[in-house]
Scaffold this active site. Structure first.
Site, mmCIF file in Angstrom:
data_model
loop_
_atom_site.group_PDB
_atom_site.id
_atom_site.type_symbol
_atom_site.label_atom_id
_atom_site.label_comp_id
_atom_site.label_asym_id
_atom_site.label_seq_id
_atom_site.Cartn_x
_atom_site.Cartn_y
_atom_site.Cartn_z
ATOM 1 N N HIS A 579 7.036 12.636 4.554
ATOM 2 C CA HIS A 579 7.287 13.671 3.561
ATOM 3 C C HIS A 579 8.766 13.963 3.409
ATOM 4 C CE1 HIS A 579 3.121 15.811 3.235
ATOM 5 N NE2 HIS A 579 3.248 14.794 2.417
ATOM 6 N N GLU A 815 -1.980 -8.826 -2.729
ATOM 7 C CA GLU A 815 -1.399 -8.068 -1.618
ATOM 8 C C GLU A 815 -1.952 -8.529 -0.280
ATOM 9 O OE1 GLU A 815 -2.288 -3.974 -2.467
ATOM 10 O OE2 GLU A 815 -4.211 -4.482 -3.345
ATOM 11 N N ASP A 839 2.030 -3.909 0.555
ATOM 12 C CA ASP A 839 0.982 -4.397 1.459
ATOM 13 C C ASP A 839 1.173 -5.872 1.783
ATOM 14 O OD1 ASP A 839 -0.509 -2.205 2.165
ATOM 15 O OD2 ASP A 839 -1.825 -2.313 0.437
ATOM 16 N N CYS A 886 4.592 -5.039 -8.652
ATOM 17 C CA CYS A 886 4.514 -3.581 -8.791
ATOM 18 C C CYS A 886 4.809 -2.853 -7.492
ATOM 19 C CB CYS A 886 3.140 -3.158 -9.313
ATOM 20 S SG CYS A 886 1.780 -3.608 -8.229
#
Length: 952
Positions: A579, A815, A839, A886
């Site tokens: 975070h 991925e 990934d 992406c």
């Protein structure tokens, strides 16, 4: 089903009268694609029939049955009128909830609002609410637990058939205050579900005041639909209050113990089977767990098998965890405990088996459950803290270059402000429970107000984190646990910190990345409240610009800093997905994480130079190094300004090679902003965020409205949608998934949705309906085998016969390394590939990209990853198919030229990176980039590739 969400709320509206309020509502419903023009007449006609004022400042305007054909998609929109609107007869409305529905779905919404309408002063609270989040909480009210007690159990009841038994179940629920008198009638209309062993399930969500469950057995054997009728469950459903009970019931049935329910001779026996707490007079024993890796799959399986050798009920709980006891015979429940070495297990057993079972199970746990175990340290010999094998760490020397993990891009310099968290002393015993309770209440209120101030001054991404912190502060479970400790004489500080630490450890024990983040958040708010209780002030912030150095930075630490004075952030621990890193990026503060504990030994005021793009920190840099870095920063800023000015220009290299630059998004409401930032389309719509925004799976109409909003905003530009991508590492609260030793290699992505075909079909149906004649691209995540792709494609093709789509392409996410290795076979069948480098990198290199010490090595520019990308592109182009990227690599300035040289057709990045990526493509030469890519494939490490890019 109608659901309330903050995205549907428009705050601070104004209307002179009800007529104007209805016009505003109709305009909003039309603009959002829920209804057609003309729906206003339906709203006006419904008001003419009778006011839609509910009470407590709320009205629910909706159309008449005659205007239902004007409804495109079921949905609601909320308008707050702080100044109030006269709804007639002096009834003042502060919140209008406009409903677009094709049936009586608004009745369900009325039930959900019942609790809120019962609150006092709700109207005034709605008027004063300053945020959509606060308003939504007022409407939702407090969650209700499922009523299940002795008065809802009826055994050996006289009943001649199924209908009479169901009627008796409805009567029990009505007497318990769970349902209205009309519940019996709506329950009779529900479709019964056979559970096996002669047990049946019947439920309804209409006419419900509070969720409740009744269980009944007939006095004489009955049959229904040519099957035995031994027992009937009647559920009054409201929200997800029954979910835990349903999971427990499934366990009982799977274990073949259904007869314990319908053969029970007392309500107590039924309640115990369904998960009520074990009676206090059951014998119990405690044993410390010594297994090095805790109660993982192998020892848990041994324990469950031993327990199944006894006929009676045996349960186990983690002492001091706050978790309820679970069946020892259930492997999944044992794993869900998350028990670690050194924790204490308490076993309880019913008296008939306790004498034999408890000593055997206790001895088995003590001996390691089939594993060799090291003796636990005695109280005088605590387990040593992990330490470095070398001598005590020393502060980095002047001129040292530290390679860490880039968390937020940018170059920053300034004197260090080293903040090392110090222990806060507090008394263990309190003055009196009443005084300590008051202290804790005042501290919680003060911290809530601090967080509220942070929410108000933060943007949406950061504000969401602090809203989550406020929800944690208001968690009734934490309050109840603290109250118990206060009643036993503990101080407010001791009670609070014990509860917080127990909750955090419970989250960490589940070995889930998202829950581990929640544990960090719990400790963050825990320390804030402790500081309030103990009067500890934050370290004073210097007046001059500085670089903040901490072990780990909590979100609240970052957000209360002034970006004008904090030039950069360096942490000793943590990964780039925490975070704090998200907050730093949102604030535009360069950040480097995982620099090692030695960084904390620096003296404050030590000059630091950090590069958040490269993940580097230089201690006391020389004048010429500093000058070059500052010149690079100034040049970069000028380039970014120029890139922004040209953000709508196409991305075409100097020698005429075009690349599409798309955006990655998860929130449909930001589509206009994304297009304004230069996106030529959406290359990744993360649909799981739509599912996460609801308390249960969104229906077809709800999803269709979301997808239609994105397509409308794109105005003919392509939309690439990733189907639902959740699983063991990204769970949904309403989809319980069995614990997995390694959720990254478990049931997630397309593997999960293929196991739940109705969810997949609903999503695909919504996408196809929303498409109309616009370009829609659907891709499936985590495809590793050809048969998974074929199953998913077959489902789309079947629906496409029913819902024709003019411009549709189907593809997969690459991925999983096996997908890249099978690219030549898959390319013959798919329309496109989209490479998810995040990934793909961690699977190829076997490194968790969130790992605090290894994540710096999880670099997508590693030659092994580039080779898989190259393999995928070559296979696709050989069959005339296109390839996009992406993942985060697509926005890495050092990677753009390499990907361009590998002939990738599309780059999809976070919206703020669009302008820069386009500019980098325009500065490049395609043939030169190809030469760079060929040479990059020959390197032996990601560091070597990055060095090559610097030289090229």
């Amino acid at each position: 089903m109608l659901e309330l969400a903050k995205e549907q709320i428009a705050m601070g509206q104004s209307a002179t009268d009800k007529a104007e309020a209805l016009r505003l509502m109709a305009a909003r419903l039309v603009a959002d694609g829920l209804v057609a023009d003309g729906y206003l007449e339906g709203l006006q006609a419904r008001e003419a029939q009778g006011s839609t004022f509910l009470g407590q400042g709320i009205a629910i305007p909706h159309g008449t049955p005659q205007t239902r054909d004007l409804v495109y998609a079921t949905g609601v929109r909320l308008l707050q009128f702080p100044e109030g609107v006269d709804w007639g007869d002096g009834q003042i409305v502060y919140l209008a909830i406009g409903i677009a529905a094709r049936s009586d779905e608004h009745l369900r919404l009325l039930q959900l609002l019942t609790r809120a309408l019962g609150e006092t002063d709700l109207a005034e609270a709605l008027r004063r609410a300053t945020s959509a989040e606060a308003l939504l909480k007022l409407l939702q009210g407090a969650p209700q637990a499922l009523a299940l007690d002795a008065q809802l159990v009826g055994l050996n009841l006289p009943a001649e058939d199924f209908d009479e038994l169901a009627w008796r179940g409805a009567r029990l629920l009505q007497r318990a205050g769970c349902v209205d008198p009309g519940f019996a009638a709506v329950l009779q209309q529900a479709e019964p579900l056979p559970l096996g062993e002669g047990l049946w399930w019947l439920n309804s969500e209409r006419q419900v005041r509070q969720p409740g469950l009744a269980f009944l057995t007939p006095q004489q054997p009955l049959r229904y639909r040519d099957q035995p009728l031994n027992g009937l469950f009647c559920l009054a459903s409201l929200g997800a209050g029954h979910q835990a009970l349903l999971e427990r019931l499934c366990e009982v049935l799977i274990e073949g113990r259904g007869q314990m329910l319908y053969q029970a001779t007392s309500s107590r026996a039924v309640l115990e089977v369904l998960g009520a707490d074990a009676p206090s007079d059951w014998p119990s024993v405690r044993q410390v767990l010594a297994n090095a890796h805790g109660l993982h799959a192998r020892p848990a399986k041994v324990l469950a098998q031993l327990a199944k050798g006894f006929d009676g009920e045996i349960r186990v709980r983690l002492v001091d965890s706050g978790q309820p006891a679970v069946s020892v015979k259930s492997l999944s429940k044992l794993l869900g405990l998350g028990a670690r070495r050194g924790q204490v297990l308490e076993l309880v057993a019913e008296p008939s088996v306790a004498e034999q079972a408890l000593p055997m199970l206790q001895a088995a746990i003590e001996q390691g459950l089939g594993e060799e175990v090291e003796p636990l340290p005695t109280a005088a010999e605590p387990e040593p803290e992990p330490s470095l094998p070398d001598a005590d760490p020393v502060a980095p020397l002047p001129g040292s270059l530290i390679q860490a993990v880039g968390a937020a891009p940018g170059i920053a310099c300034g004197p260090a402000l080293v903040c090392v968290e110090k222990a806060i002393d507090y008394p263990l015993r309190g003055e009196s429970p009443a005084q300590e309770r008051l202290k804790l209440r005042e501290a919680l209120t003060a911290v809530h107000d601090e967080l509220d101030a942070l929410v108000q001054r933060s943007d949406k991404a950061i504000g969401e984190i602090f809203i989550t912190h406020q929800e944690m502060l208001a968690d009734p479970a934490l309050a109840d646990d603290a109250e118990q400790r206060l009643a036993q004489g503990e101080s407010a500080a001791a009670a609070w910190m014990s509860v917080i630490e127990a909750a955090a450890r419970q989250q960490e024990a589940l070995h889930d990345a998202l829950l581990a983040e929640r544990a960090a958040d719990l400790r963050d708010i825990g320390r804030r409240v402790l500081a309030q209780l103990c009067g500890v002030q934050d370290q004073a912030e210097p007046e001059q610009p500085y670089v903040l150095v901490m072990a780990e930075v909590g979100p609240s630490d970052v957000a209360r800093l002034d970006p004008a004075r904090v030039t950069g952030i360096v942490t000793a621990y943590g990964g780039a997905t925490a975070h704090s890193a998200i907050v730093a990026r949102a604030l535009g503060i360069p950040a480097v994480v995982g620099a090692g504990p030695e960084i904390l030994l620096l003296d404050s005021d030590t000059p630091l130079l950090l590069d958040g793009q490269r993940g580097q920190v230089q201690v006391a840099p020389s004048a010429d190094v500093l000058e070059r870095a500052l010149a690079e920063r100034e040049l970069r800023e000028r380039r970014l300004q120029a890139a922004w000015a040209n953000r709508h220009e196409p991305a075409v290299t100097r020698d005429g090679h075009a690349v599409e630059v798309f955006a990655n998004i998860g929130d449909s409401s930001i589509i206009d902003k994304v297009v304004e930032q230069g996106a030529e389309g959406i290359g990744l719509l993360r649909t799981e965020l739509i599912f996460m925004a609801h308390s249960q799976a969104p229906d077809v109409a709800t999803q269709e409205a979301e997808y239609r909003r994105v397509l409308d905003g794109l105005a003919g530009r392509p939309l690439v949608v990733r189907t639902l991508d959740v699983g063991g590492d990204k769970p949904l609260p309403y989809w319980p998934i069995a614990a997995e030793d390694n959720p990254f290699l478990g049931v997630r992505g397309v593997r999960l949705t293929l196991q739940r075909p109705q969810i997949m079909e609903d999503q695909l149906r919504a996408l196809l309906r929303a498409a109309d004649r616009r370009p829609l691209r659907i891709m499936f995540p985590m495809v590793g085998q050809v048969h998974e792709w074929r199953q998913a494609r077959a489902m789309v093709e079947r629906l496409r016969d029913e819902i024709p789509v003019a411009d549709l392409q189907l593809g997969i996410m690459v991925e999983v390394p096996s997908a890249a290795l099978l690219a030549s076979q898959l390319a013959q069948e798919v329309d496109f590939f989209s490479i998810g480098t995040n990934d793909l990198t961690q699977y190829t290199l076997a490194i968790d990209r969130g790992h605090p010490s290894l994540s710096a090595q999880a670099d997508g520019l590693h030659p092994a990853v580039l080779s898989l990308i190259d393999m995928t592109v070559r296979a696709a182009h050989a069959h005339g198919k296109w390839v996009g990227v992406c993942g985060e690599l697509a926005a890495d300035p050092q990677a753009v030229a390499v990907l361009l040289g590998l002939d990738v057709d599309e780059l999809s990045v976070a919206a703020p990176s669009i302008a820069e990526v386009k500019a980098l493509v325009r500065q490049a030469d395609h043939q030169t980039a190809r030469a760079l890519a060929r040479e990059a494939l020959q390197q032996d490490s990601a560091a070597a590739v990055r060095a090559l890019v610097e030289r090229f």
